[in-house]
Design an enzyme around this catalytic site. Structure first.
Site, short mmCIF file in Angstrom:
data_model
loop_
_atom_site.label_atom_id
_atom_site.label_comp_id
_atom_site.label_asym_id
_atom_site.label_seq_id
_atom_site.Cartn_x
_atom_site.Cartn_y
_atom_site.Cartn_z
CG HIS A 73 5.51 -0.45 11.53
ND1 HIS A 73 4.56 -1.41 11.26
CD2 HIS A 73 5.23 0.57 12.29
CE1 HIS A 73 3.11 -0.46 11.40
NE2 HIS A 73 3.94 0.09 12.84
CG HIS B 276 5.24 0.86 16.25
ND1 HIS B 276 5.10 1.64 15.70
CD2 HIS B 276 6.63 1.29 16.71
CE1 HIS B 276 5.69 2.73 16.08
NE2 HIS B 276 6.70 2.57 16.84
CG ASP C 258 0.21 -2.18 17.37
OD1 ASP C 258 2.06 -1.20 17.04
OD2 ASP C 258 -0.25 -1.43 16.48
CG HIS C 259 1.89 -2.86 13.19
ND1 HIS C 259 0.82 -2.70 12.10
CD2 HIS C 259 2.00 -2.43 14.61
CE1 HIS C 259 0.02 -2.25 12.29
NE2 HIS C 259 0.87 -1.71 13.70
CG HIS D 108 4.88 4.46 11.83
ND1 HIS D 108 3.88 5.03 13.12
CD2 HIS D 108 4.30 3.26 12.50
CE1 HIS D 108 3.08 4.34 13.98
NE2 HIS D 108 3.43 3.63 13.27
CG ASP E 253 0.41 1.74 12.22
OD1 ASP E 253 -0.76 1.06 11.46
OD2 ASP E 253 0.70 1.37 13.33
CG HIS F 269 -3.95 1.28 13.85
ND1 HIS F 269 -4.33 0.54 15.20
CD2 HIS F 269 -2.87 1.00 13.20
CE1 HIS F 269 -3.35 0.42 15.75
NE2 HIS F 269 -1.97 0.17 14.48
#
Ligand code: ZN
Ligand code: FE
Length: 255
Positions: A56, A58, A60-61, A114, A133, A171
């Site tokens: 996805h 985001h 942080d990915h 999400h 996530d 995570h």
């Protein structure tokens, strides 16, 4: 197992995963929170990166993707629904598409909730599912874009995979996820066992992911929202499964 798996801690609490097809040596990465630890893991094992699978959009990915592509020349795969907000893709994917790592085939699952456009990668022959996530160890991602009904449908599809599937999530949130779970099901013995197990795993500085789907089914409240005793504990005996999930997720948001 046809794939070797390496879990790579990134940033403060993210995980990326390297998978390598034993038959061919082809190697893929799921998500890129940062490039450096991935390059270090590749070098340490003498592996070459062929493909990057993004779950996805985001940061942080995905934020290490450009650097990693420059360093390795890897192809990039991600959701068609997210092409406008993902790094440049070699191939865009949707529910039902297949990806390959050498001779090992993965199925793309739409796990929106999400985010919308969130995808998971399921490798049936390797008993691995990369859920980032969506379904997480002891929990699930926050609903930033999807409705509770959308997330409930996504989680239900993941819950229907073979029970011995390893859930590779994004995570290290397991400790706090289970602390919340215990407020919902204080008498769940499997949950208490898992809390003790996770405490010693974390004390040793070891990742609590991946986790077995069978363990998630026994302890993760977000997969258990449909159970009558959980609905009752939420005061929602007559609610639909998705409504019970929505109440649970709302409770976790303020936990
Ligand atoms: Zn996310
Ligand atoms: Fe994340």
């Amino acid at each position: 197992m046809p794939l070797d798996l390496i879990t790579i801690p990134c940033l403060t609490d993210n995980y990326a995963y390297l998978i390598r097809d034993r038959a061919t040596g082809q190697t893929a990465l799921v998500d890129v929170p940062e490039a450096a630890p991935v390059l270090a893991a590749l070098a340490a094992n003498g592996w070459r990166l062929d493909k990057i699978f993004l779950t996805h959009h985001h940061d942080d990915h995905v934020q290490g993707t450009d650097e990693l592509v420059k360093a390795t020349g890897a192809e990039v795969y991600g959701a068609l629904a997210d092409v406008h907000r993902l790094p440049p893709l070699t191939r865009a994917l949707a529910e039902g598409c297949e990806v390959t790592v050498g001779e090992t085939i993965g199925q793309v699952m739409d796990v929106s909730g999400h985010t919308i456009g969130d995808i998971a990668f399921w490798f049936p022959s390797a008993r691995l599912a990369f859920t980032a996530d969506s379904l997480m160890a002891g929990g699930c991602g926050r609903l930033f874009e999807g409705t509770p009904a959308t997330m409930w449908a996504s989680l239900s599809n993941l819950a229907a995979l073979p029970e011995d599937t390893l859930i590779c999530s994004g995570h290290e949130y397991t400790t706090s996820n289970l602390r919340f779970a215990a407020t919902i099901e204080p008498d769940n013995a499997a949950l208490q066992d898992r809390i003790a197990q996770v405490a010693s795993t974390r004390a040793a500085g070891v990742a609590t992911v991946p986790s077995l789907l069978s363990q998630e089914l026994a302890t993760n409240p977000f997969l258990r929202a449909k159970l009558p005793h959980i609905k009752a504990s939420l005061g929602l005996t007559a609610a639909s499964d998705a409504e019970a999930f929505a109440a649970l997720r709302a409770r976790k948001d303020t936990f």
